[in-house]
Design an enzyme around this catalytic site. Structure first.
Site, mmCIF file in Angstrom:
data_model
loop_
_atom_site.group_PDB
_atom_site.id
_atom_site.type_symbol
_atom_site.label_atom_id
_atom_site.label_comp_id
_atom_site.label_asym_id
_atom_site.label_seq_id
_atom_site.Cartn_x
_atom_site.Cartn_y
_atom_site.Cartn_z
ATOM 1 N N ARG A 27 0.815 -1.234 0.000
ATOM 2 C CA ARG A 27 0.000 0.000 0.000
ATOM 3 C C ARG A 27 0.843 1.276 0.000
ATOM 4 O O ARG A 27 0.528 2.259 0.676
ATOM 5 C CB ARG A 27 -0.955 0.034 1.209
ATOM 6 N N GLU A 84 -4.048 5.105 5.430
ATOM 7 C CA GLU A 84 -3.995 4.671 4.024
ATOM 8 C C GLU A 84 -4.745 5.704 3.168
ATOM 9 O O GLU A 84 -4.348 6.010 2.052
ATOM 10 C CB GLU A 84 -4.633 3.279 3.881
ATOM 11 N N SER A 109 -10.548 1.339 3.206
ATOM 12 C CA SER A 109 -9.747 1.125 4.410
ATOM 13 C C SER A 109 -9.059 2.420 4.813
ATOM 14 O O SER A 109 -8.326 3.010 4.019
ATOM 15 C CB SER A 109 -8.697 0.050 4.165
HETATM 16 C C1 LIG Z 1 -15.703 0.923 -0.730
HETATM 17 C C2 LIG Z 1 -14.215 1.037 -1.007
HETATM 18 C C3 LIG Z 1 -13.440 -0.115 -1.052
HETATM 19 C C4 LIG Z 1 -12.056 -0.037 -1.314
HETATM 20 N N1 LIG Z 1 -11.324 -1.189 -1.374
HETATM 21 C C5 LIG Z 1 -10.004 -1.126 -1.670
HETATM 22 C C6 LIG Z 1 -9.221 -2.337 -1.782
HETATM 23 O O1 LIG Z 1 -9.700 -3.436 -1.625
HETATM 24 N N2 LIG Z 1 -7.898 -2.199 -2.057
HETATM 25 C C7 LIG Z 1 -7.312 -0.989 -2.242
HETATM 26 O O2 LIG Z 1 -6.100 -0.950 -2.510
HETATM 27 N N3 LIG Z 1 -8.023 0.148 -2.140
HETATM 28 C C8 LIG Z 1 -9.346 0.117 -1.869
HETATM 29 N N4 LIG Z 1 -10.073 1.278 -1.769
HETATM 30 C C9 LIG Z 1 -9.387 2.583 -1.883
HETATM 31 C C10 LIG Z 1 -9.343 3.177 -3.304
HETATM 32 O O3 LIG Z 1 -10.373 2.677 -4.120
HETATM 33 C C11 LIG Z 1 -7.997 2.925 -3.964
HETATM 34 O O4 LIG Z 1 -6.942 3.504 -3.205
HETATM 35 C C12 LIG Z 1 -7.934 3.505 -5.382
HETATM 36 O O5 LIG Z 1 -6.756 3.047 -6.011
HETATM 37 C C13 LIG Z 1 -7.963 5.031 -5.425
HETATM 38 O O6 LIG Z 1 -8.171 5.438 -6.763
HETATM 39 P P1 LIG Z 1 -8.881 6.828 -7.091
HETATM 40 O O7 LIG Z 1 -8.964 6.949 -8.565
HETATM 41 O O8 LIG Z 1 -10.149 6.945 -6.355
HETATM 42 O O9 LIG Z 1 -7.793 7.836 -6.530
HETATM 43 P P2 LIG Z 1 -8.036 9.184 -5.669
HETATM 44 O O10 LIG Z 1 -8.676 8.818 -4.377
HETATM 45 O O11 LIG Z 1 -8.720 10.201 -6.515
HETATM 46 O O12 LIG Z 1 -6.549 9.617 -5.433
HETATM 47 C C14 LIG Z 1 -5.722 8.842 -4.585
HETATM 48 C C15 LIG Z 1 -4.267 9.302 -4.778
HETATM 49 O O13 LIG Z 1 -3.838 8.935 -6.080
HETATM 50 C C16 LIG Z 1 -3.287 10.060 -6.749
HETATM 51 N N5 LIG Z 1 -3.593 9.912 -8.191
HETATM 52 C C17 LIG Z 1 -4.812 9.808 -8.763
HETATM 53 N N6 LIG Z 1 -4.678 9.698 -10.096
HETATM 54 C C18 LIG Z 1 -3.349 9.752 -10.359
HETATM 55 C C19 LIG Z 1 -2.576 9.734 -11.557
HETATM 56 N N7 LIG Z 1 -3.154 9.632 -12.755
HETATM 57 N N8 LIG Z 1 -1.230 9.825 -11.459
HETATM 58 C C20 LIG Z 1 -0.632 9.938 -10.248
HETATM 59 N N9 LIG Z 1 -1.310 9.973 -9.086
HETATM 60 C C21 LIG Z 1 -2.649 9.880 -9.147
HETATM 61 C C22 LIG Z 1 -3.990 11.265 -6.125
HETATM 62 O O14 LIG Z 1 -3.202 12.428 -6.260
HETATM 63 C C23 LIG Z 1 -4.105 10.813 -4.684
HETATM 64 O O15 LIG Z 1 -2.919 11.070 -3.995
HETATM 65 C C24 LIG Z 1 -11.452 1.229 -1.520
HETATM 66 C C25 LIG Z 1 -12.244 2.385 -1.482
HETATM 67 C C26 LIG Z 1 -13.598 2.294 -1.233
HETATM 68 C C27 LIG Z 1 -14.426 3.551 -1.222
#
Ligand SMILES: Cc1cc2nc3c(=O)[nH]c(=O)nc-3n(C[C@H](O)[C@H](O)[C@H](O)COP(=O)(O)OP(=O)(O)OC[C@H]3O[C@@H](n4cnc5c(N)ncnc54)[C@H](O)[C@@H]3O)c2cc1C
Length: 309
Positions: free
Chosen positions: A173, A299, A223
């Site tokens: 992570r 996280e 998480s």
């Molecule tokens: C119900 C639920 C369940 C989840 N289950 C999991 C799971 O099982 N495993 C897990 O790992 N995560 C889980 N997550 C967390 C989340 O979905 C992940 O961390 C996901 O990868 C975040 O992606 P996002 O597009 O929403 O990023 P955002 O939340 O929009 O951004 C997260 C970070 O990524 C950066 N970022 C976004 N796009 C880019 C890019 N193109 N280049 C560089 N940096 C970038 C942003 O600046 C920020 O720092 C869960 C979330 C929810 C709501």
């Protein structure tokens, strides 16, 4: 000093002044961006960053499923990679190329339809592939680092660069990717060929399990804390068990609550502010430290300005 929106470089995509960000996050909290930029494509993004004065901060958003945007909003330009171009996915042989705005679920489904195995785990992560690069997102025993073959990104100065998996410095992570790099395309490696129907069933099973164990219909961000030990270590301690043992299940601060269903999830019960959510997270960390001596690591990423009183 007031933000000078009028002096921003011209773009082919959209540029919006003082844009609310709460609607773009799962928690539905947080203040506005001084400017929100929705680039038309990688070239638009690169040209904009080349022309943008160096002292203007730039932050990239995916779909905000791992974020608390603070109540004072985000200084400078927020870039959001959304829409047709940014969601494109294609494959050749066992390699799949997806733009960073593609939803993890769409990537899993595309791979299943194309009979490519080993990518179904993405269906459990509700973010974009770009967002997955920040935390080496994963579930069901796999994570991005297991399948990433390469990537393209744009630097803060506007240069388009090719990246190898080593550039990401992935661990559990966590990634060492410089904060100011915007990933634009990812190349994923499938394990092999698979039966599309069986892969679709795998995805359906992942989703059913999620719905049963997680508050996925709530305003949450998944998480909150990383597990204290990486998955491959002996006697792995789970963040949720520590939170539960500290008596925090259901704990509230303002409109923020520790989920009753999964106590490593925080939820916005309706009128939470980012400050409520962050204060609740810190209260949980303090109680866990008190009861078990473990210092939990956030996280969920917290970004932006605290609201001035
Ligand atoms: C119900 C639920 C369940 C989840 N289950 C999991 C799971 O099982 N495993 C897990 O790992 N995560 C889980 N997550 C967390 C989340 O979905 C992940 O961390 C996901 O990868 C975040 O992606 P996002 O597009 O929403 O990023 P955002 O939340 O929009 O951004 C997260 C970070 O990524 C950066 N970022 C976004 N796009 C880019 C890019 N193109 N280049 C560089 N940096 C970038 C942003 O600046 C920020 O720092 C869960 C979330 C929810 C709501």
């Amino acid at each position: 000093m007031a933000f000078d929106f009028a002096s921003l470089p011209a773009v082919r995509g959209k540029l919006i002044e003082n844009a609310p960000l709460a609607p773009y996050t799962w928690f539905r909290v947080g203040g506005p961006a001084d400017a929100l930029f929705l680039p038309a494509d990688e070239e638009d993004l690169s040209q904009f960053l080349t022309a943008l004065p160096e002292d203007v901060p730039v932050t990239v958003l995916g779909v905000g499923s791992n974020l608390i945007v603070r109540d004072g909003g985000i200084e400078g330009v927020v870039v959001r990679l959304a829409g047709g171009y940014w969601g494109n996915v294609e494959s050749e042989g066992l390699l799949l190329a997806a733009r960073a705005g593609a939803l993890d679920l769409s990537v899993a489904k595309y791979a299943a339809r194309s009979g490519l195995s080993g990518l179904s785990f993405f269906s459990g992560i509700p973010g974009t592939l770009g967002g997955a690069t920040r935390t080496n997102a994963g579930c069901y025993g796999r994570e991005l680092k297991d399948v990433l073959a390469g990537a393209r990104a744009v630097t803060r100065g506007g240069e388009v660069v090719e990246l190898t998996p080593e550039h990401f410095g992935f661990s559990y992570r966590h990634s060492e990717l410089p904060e100011d790099l915007i990933v634009t395309t990812l190349i994923l490696q499938a394990d092999g060929e698979g039966d599309p129907e069986a892969l679709a069933e795998e995805i359906a099973a992942h989703q059913a399990r999620r719905a049963e164990t997680q508050p996925i219909k709530d305003k949450t961000s998944g998480s909150t804390f990383a597990n204290p030990d990486p998955p491959d270590t002996e006697n792995q301690r789970s963040a949720w068990k520590l939170v539960d043992a500290a008596g925090c299940r259901g704990l509230k601060v303002g409109g923020a609550q520790v989920s009753e269903k999964h106590c490593n999830f925080l939820i916005n019960t309706g009128d939470a502010t980012a400050a409520d959510l962050e204060a609740l997270g810190e209260l949980v960390r303090a109680r866990v430290l008190d009861t078990s001596g473990v210092e939990l690591r956030w996280e969920v990423r917290r970004i932006g300005r605290l609201k001035a009183d």
